[in-house]
Write a protein that holds these residues in place. Structure first.
Motif, mmCIF file in Angstrom:
data_model
loop_
_atom_site.group_PDB
_atom_site.id
_atom_site.type_symbol
_atom_site.label_atom_id
_atom_site.label_comp_id
_atom_site.label_asym_id
_atom_site.label_seq_id
_atom_site.Cartn_x
_atom_site.Cartn_y
_atom_site.Cartn_z
ATOM 1 N N ASN A 3 0.861 -1.175 0.000
ATOM 2 C CA ASN A 3 0.000 0.000 0.000
ATOM 3 C C ASN A 3 0.896 1.222 0.000
ATOM 4 N N LYS A 4 0.847 2.015 -1.050
ATOM 5 C CA LYS A 4 1.752 3.142 -1.210
ATOM 6 C C LYS A 4 1.112 4.462 -0.812
ATOM 7 N N GLN A 5 -0.040 4.404 -0.146
ATOM 8 C CA GLN A 5 -0.670 5.633 0.267
ATOM 9 C C GLN A 5 0.145 6.293 1.370
ATOM 10 N N PRO A 6 0.125 7.582 1.479
ATOM 11 C CA PRO A 6 0.937 8.282 2.467
ATOM 12 C C PRO A 6 0.479 7.996 3.881
ATOM 13 N N GLN A 7 1.409 8.120 4.812
ATOM 14 C CA GLN A 7 1.133 7.848 6.220
ATOM 15 C C GLN A 7 0.543 9.107 6.854
ATOM 16 N N VAL A 8 -0.776 9.246 6.752
ATOM 17 C CA VAL A 8 -1.390 10.496 7.173
ATOM 18 C C VAL A 8 -2.445 10.314 8.253
ATOM 19 N N SER A 9 -2.710 9.080 8.649
ATOM 20 C CA SER A 9 -3.928 8.883 9.424
ATOM 21 C C SER A 9 -3.738 8.696 10.915
ATOM 22 N N ALA A 10 -2.520 8.706 11.447
ATOM 23 C CA ALA A 10 -2.364 8.523 12.884
ATOM 24 C C ALA A 10 -3.123 9.553 13.700
ATOM 25 N N PRO A 11 -3.090 10.854 13.343
ATOM 26 C CA PRO A 11 -3.875 11.820 14.099
ATOM 27 C C PRO A 11 -5.363 11.534 14.037
ATOM 28 N N ALA A 12 -5.857 11.122 12.840
ATOM 29 C CA ALA A 12 -7.275 10.799 12.718
ATOM 30 C C ALA A 12 -7.649 9.638 13.607
ATOM 31 N N GLN A 13 -6.743 8.643 13.689
ATOM 32 C CA GLN A 13 -6.997 7.491 14.546
ATOM 33 C C GLN A 13 -7.107 7.925 15.992
ATOM 34 N N GLU A 14 -6.292 8.894 16.401
ATOM 35 C CA GLU A 14 -6.351 9.376 17.764
ATOM 36 C C GLU A 14 -7.696 10.043 18.033
ATOM 37 N N ASN A 15 -8.233 10.754 17.050
ATOM 38 C CA ASN A 15 -9.528 11.390 17.236
ATOM 39 C C ASN A 15 -10.613 10.350 17.521
ATOM 40 N N ILE A 16 -10.479 9.185 16.911
ATOM 41 C CA ILE A 16 -11.475 8.142 17.127
ATOM 42 C C ILE A 16 -11.265 7.461 18.471
ATOM 43 N N LEU A 228 -5.669 -2.850 1.097
ATOM 44 C CA LEU A 228 -4.807 -2.224 0.096
ATOM 45 C C LEU A 228 -5.280 -0.823 -0.282
ATOM 46 N N LYS A 229 -6.591 -0.658 -0.385
ATOM 47 C CA LYS A 229 -7.131 0.577 -0.955
ATOM 48 C C LYS A 229 -7.813 1.505 0.044
ATOM 49 N N LYS A 230 -8.250 0.979 1.185
ATOM 50 C CA LYS A 230 -9.072 1.781 2.092
ATOM 51 C C LYS A 230 -8.489 1.916 3.493
ATOM 52 N N ASN A 231 -7.277 1.458 3.707
ATOM 53 C CA ASN A 231 -6.716 1.462 5.058
ATOM 54 C C ASN A 231 -5.340 2.132 5.072
ATOM 55 N N PRO A 232 -5.285 3.470 5.071
ATOM 56 C CA PRO A 232 -3.999 4.168 5.059
ATOM 57 C C PRO A 232 -3.260 4.151 6.392
ATOM 58 N N ASP A 233 -3.870 3.600 7.458
ATOM 59 C CA ASP A 233 -3.183 3.564 8.748
ATOM 60 C C ASP A 233 -2.014 2.594 8.761
ATOM 61 N N ILE A 234 -2.018 1.625 7.856
ATOM 62 C CA ILE A 234 -0.898 0.700 7.754
ATOM 63 C C ILE A 234 -0.434 0.635 6.306
ATOM 64 N N GLN A 235 0.862 0.525 6.124
ATOM 65 C CA GLN A 235 1.455 0.407 4.789
ATOM 66 C C GLN A 235 2.303 -0.853 4.752
ATOM 67 N N MET A 236 1.815 -1.856 4.054
ATOM 68 C CA MET A 236 2.527 -3.129 3.975
ATOM 69 C C MET A 236 3.266 -3.224 2.652
ATOM 70 N N ASP A 237 4.571 -3.461 2.744
ATOM 71 C CA ASP A 237 5.417 -3.593 1.559
ATOM 72 C C ASP A 237 6.269 -4.846 1.740
ATOM 73 N N PHE A 238 5.993 -5.897 0.949
ATOM 74 C CA PHE A 238 6.660 -7.182 1.138
ATOM 75 C C PHE A 238 7.905 -7.345 0.279
ATOM 76 N N ARG A 239 8.330 -6.301 -0.412
ATOM 77 C CA ARG A 239 9.581 -6.395 -1.167
ATOM 78 C C ARG A 239 10.743 -6.500 -0.172
ATOM 79 N N GLY A 240 11.488 -7.587 -0.287
ATOM 80 C CA GLY A 240 12.606 -7.806 0.634
ATOM 81 C C GLY A 240 12.155 -8.152 2.040
ATOM 82 N N PHE A 241 10.904 -8.620 2.192
ATOM 83 C CA PHE A 241 10.372 -8.925 3.524
ATOM 84 C C PHE A 241 11.151 -10.064 4.177
ATOM 85 N N LYS A 242 11.441 -9.893 5.457
ATOM 86 C CA LYS A 242 12.019 -10.942 6.289
ATOM 87 C C LYS A 242 11.209 -11.011 7.576
ATOM 88 N N PRO A 243 10.832 -12.221 7.981
ATOM 89 C CA PRO A 243 10.080 -12.337 9.240
ATOM 90 C C PRO A 243 10.857 -11.729 10.400
#
Length: 464
Positions: A3-16, A228-243
């Motif tokens: 998900n390449k959407q910008p990390q903008v929602s932490a403040p909004a999450q706090e409001n909730i 992928l499309k509706k959840n900007p609170d998390i950005q998951m990128d599995f390129r080069g992912f290591k557990p």
């Protein structure tokens, strides 16, 4: 997933989570999840309703399959609970990097869970069923049903994990939509497959399983799309992912007790089936039907827990004890209202609800008194269920596990076995009430300790 959407929602999450009044917030997050869990109950119940019209042997086979099927759900949901709690706490602490890593490792663990049950489905079905019954007709129908559920369990694990990611970020309405779509597909396909409209090979219990897994894959696809499309609170990128060993350990500190707690339920069901089989296969079918029916009472409370946990975890991370305590009190109040409704239905309409499963006269003779004897424990269980999730949300999942083990293995099964020695199957059902009284007392003791050791110190920390 990425998900390449910008990390903008932490403040909004706090409001909730941090500022909205608790009662509307709990309702806003819980109601969609309560609907989702009722839909989840439909997955199990609809299969049984249609299968019961095939034969009582088919219904018994599905009932015997429930123990291992519940283990699959336990692993998926328990891992998701760990991810949910850690992700919500990370967002409360404004730690976006850890939140993203938690989500990525959660998806990885869902894939690992699928591989485990794929192997189990290919190797362990015959010994599992023949350990419970010598009836070849029942065993073979159960083997066909459960093999399909295990081998194609990828949909279950991916749906469960992605729905937990949505719930952890406050998007329970999207989680509900994915559940509804999956259940709708299952309900539509059940009669088509079970009654042989797609051929004899896909009829009966096999058809029930096929309809279930198709519904799960549909729900998984929708929930993945939403993340992928509706959840900007998390950005998951599995390129080069290591557990990440650290992230996985943190997930399972909370998740493993939840998994173990639900697996304890599977063990209880397995042993209870053994006790009841000593009376008749009909008694086992009644117990299976009871479990399906009681899910309609318990699942809404589990759904409310899914809405409650991120609120408690977030405000625990934000050092806001008043909001934590108010959330707990409101959740208990709502849970008891739900349990009261369930008690009234089971106590006054047992023959009507059993009739949904095409119950024979023999099944009604056992089932009607069974439901009436068991249902008073609902009124005690509401508090215990909420407190167990509170323990998990505050990082004390071992307390939840301890209560569950004591209730279902240490007290319930021995009590059921001793009562079965009377030769009266109706006496066995009283073991549920005995076990619930014990577990409630233990839960209250643990809650007093949590209040003293975890919640009370937050007042000092928030004042600094």
């Amino acid at each position: 997933m990425e998900n390449k959407q910008p990390q903008v929602s932490a403040p909004a999450q706090e409001n909730i989570m941090g500022t909205m009044d608790i009662n509307p917030l709990l309702i806003r997050l819980s109601v969609p999840m309560m609907v989702s869990m009722l839909v989840q109950a439909l997955y199990n119940v609809v299969d049984s309703i249609f299968v019961s019209h095939v034969s009582e042997e088919a219904l018994t086979a599905v009932s015997l399959a429930f123990s291992l099927q519940n283990v699959m759900i336990a692993v998926g949901v328990g891992t998701g609970v760990g991810v949910n709690a850690l992700l919500s706490k990370s967002l409360g602490e404004k730690n976006q990097e850890r939140a993203n890593k938690t989500a990525e490792n959660g998806v990885f663990l869902a894939l690992c869970s699928f591989v485990v049950f794929l192997v189990i489905g290919l190797t362990c079905m015959k010994p599992y069923f023949y350990a419970q019954t010598s009836d070849a007709v029942i065993a073979e129908q159960g083997i066909r049903y459960l093999t399909v559920c295990c081998v194609f369990s990828l949909g279950l694990f991916m749906q469960t994990m992605n729905e937990k990611l949505l719930a952890a970020t406050g998007r329970t309405h999207l989680s509900m939509i994915s559940q509804l779509i999956g259940a709708a597909v299952n309900i539509v396909l059940d009669p088509i497959f079970i009654f042989g409209y797609c051929g004899e090979a896909l009829s009966g219990t096999t058809g029930a399983a096929v309809a279930t897994v198709i519904g799960q894959f549909c729900g998984a696809g929708v929930s993945i799309f939403f993340n992928l499309k509706k959840n900007p609170d998390i950005q998951m990128d599995f390129r080069g992912f290591k557990p990440s060993g650290t992230a996985i350990r943190r997930i399972y500190v909370v998740g493993l007790p939840s998994i173990a707690m639900q697996c304890v339920g599977s063990l209880m069901t397995f042993f209870m089936n053994q006790i009841l089989m000593g009376f008749s296969a009909t008694a086992v079918a009644v117990f299976g039907v009871y479990f399906k029916l009681q899910s309609f009472v318990f699942m809404p409370i589990f759904g409310m827990n899914n809405g409650m946990v991120p609120i408690i975890s977030y405000n625990y991370g934000a050092r806001n004890p008043e909001r934590v305590k108010k959330t707990i009190k409101l959740a208990i109040m709502y849970a008891e209202c739900i349990m009261l409704i369930g008690f009234c239905i089971f106590q006054f309409l047992p023959d009507k609800v059993l009739g949904i499963f095409a119950a024979s006269d023999a099944m009604l003779a056992i089932g009607v008194p069974a439901l009436r004897i068991i249902c008073p424990h609902f009124l005690l269980a509401g508090v215990g269920i909420i407190l167990s999730s509170v323990f998990q949300a505050l990082g004390n999942g071992v307390f939840s596990l301890t209560v569950s083990v004591c209730r279902q293995l240490v007290v319930l099964i021995p009590a059921a076995w001793l009562l079965s020695r009377t030769g009266d199957v109706n006496m066995v059902w009283w073991s549920f009430l005995i076990a619930e009284v014990f577990s409630l007392l233990l839960s209250l003791v643990f809650m007093a300790r949590i209040n003293k050791k975890v919640i009370a110190p937050l007042y000092e920390q928030s004042a600094q």
